[in-house]
Design an enzyme around this catalytic site. Structure first.
Site, PDB file in Angstrom:
ATOM      1  N   SER A  57       7.390   8.881   5.197  1.00  0.00           N
ATOM      2  CA  SER A  57       6.904   9.222   4.300  1.00  0.00           C
ATOM      3  C   SER A  57       5.044   9.640   4.719  1.00  0.00           C
ATOM      4  O   SER A  57       4.329   9.468   3.994  1.00  0.00           O
ATOM      5  CB  SER A  57       6.588   8.009   3.152  1.00  0.00           C
ATOM      6  OG  SER A  57       6.409   6.827   3.746  1.00  0.00           O
ATOM      7  N   LYS A  97       1.958   2.276   4.027  1.00  0.00           N
ATOM      8  CA  LYS A  97       1.526   2.971   3.112  1.00  0.00           C
ATOM      9  C   LYS A  97      -0.412   3.592   3.760  1.00  0.00           C
ATOM     10  O   LYS A  97      -1.320   2.113   4.211  1.00  0.00           O
ATOM     11  CB  LYS A  97       1.016   3.142   2.158  1.00  0.00           C
ATOM     12  CG  LYS A  97       2.584   3.610   0.937  1.00  0.00           C
ATOM     13  CD  LYS A  97       3.267   4.442   1.110  1.00  0.00           C
ATOM     14  CE  LYS A  97       4.548   3.990   0.871  1.00  0.00           C
ATOM     15  NZ  LYS A  97       5.696   5.670   1.300  1.00  0.00           N
TER      16      LYS A  97
END
Length: 204
Positions: A57, A97
């Protein structure tokens, strides 16, 4: 009989003294290792600890299997800034993230044409265009992938929370799906890859 008893007592005392001395020498011999272990535990609990990237990701900036240093004191000393890479604690494990929206920000992605006349998601914070130099044009094409809401309406980040996204937006499960992240769920920031050795260095 008394003299013999006194000699035996003296020998026993000498043995006890020698035993204590040997134990003390042994303890002092281990002392450097005890100190090292103590500081390692303190550092890992309160200052920094390794953290591993799981999944794709955050590609291309971070690869699956990368080991990084999680800095736990950063958010207390410097605070969390826009575009910091953060480690988030969730019920299913840790997520890595990038911070896009800070508390109170109004976050929106507007679909605009790039130089090649392709539609891309362009970041706007509080009505102002903000460049995302850490991702490619191809990634910008996928910002709205499977989550058109972020490109159709403005999101206000609640106080004490953050809007986060993965750099690989086609596959990233982030605030577009799971909502904003509470500050106490953020363990700290990370920016240095320490393994594999071929990838050692600071991440953009």
């Amino acid at each position: 009989m008394t003299k013999i008893s006194e000699k035996e007592t003296s020998k026993q005392d000498e043995i006890k003294i020698e035993t204590r001395k040997a134990q003390m020498d042994l303890f002092m011999g281990y002392m450097p290792y005890i100190i090292i272990i103590f500081f390692v535990v303190i550092i890992r609990l309160f200052i920094a600890t390794p953290v591993k990237v799981n999944g794709s990701s955050m590609e291309p900036n971070l690869k699956n299997g990368d080991t990084m240093i999680l800095y736990k004191l950063t958010k207390k000393i410097k605070g969390i800034k826009r575009f910091d890479i953060v480690v988030i604690q969730t019920d299913s494990g840790k997520l890595i993230k990038r911070v896009i929206g800070l508390p109170g920000d109004k976050v929106a992605y507007k679909i605009e044409k790039d130089e090649e006349d392709k539609e891309i998601g362009v970041l706007y914070i509080n009505g102002e265009k903000v460049k995302e130099d850490f991702i490619s044009e191809k990634v910008k094409l996928n910002t709205c992938h499977d989550s058109w809401e972020i490109c159709e309406s403005e999101i206000t980040v609640p106080k004490g929370e953050y809007f986060v996204m993965g750099d690989n937006r086609t596959v990233s499960k982030d605030s577009r799906m799971i909502g904003t992240i509470e500050e106490d769920k953020i363990l700290g920031t990370t920016e240095i890859v320490i393994f594999p050795f071929s990838r050692i260095g600071k991440v953009d």
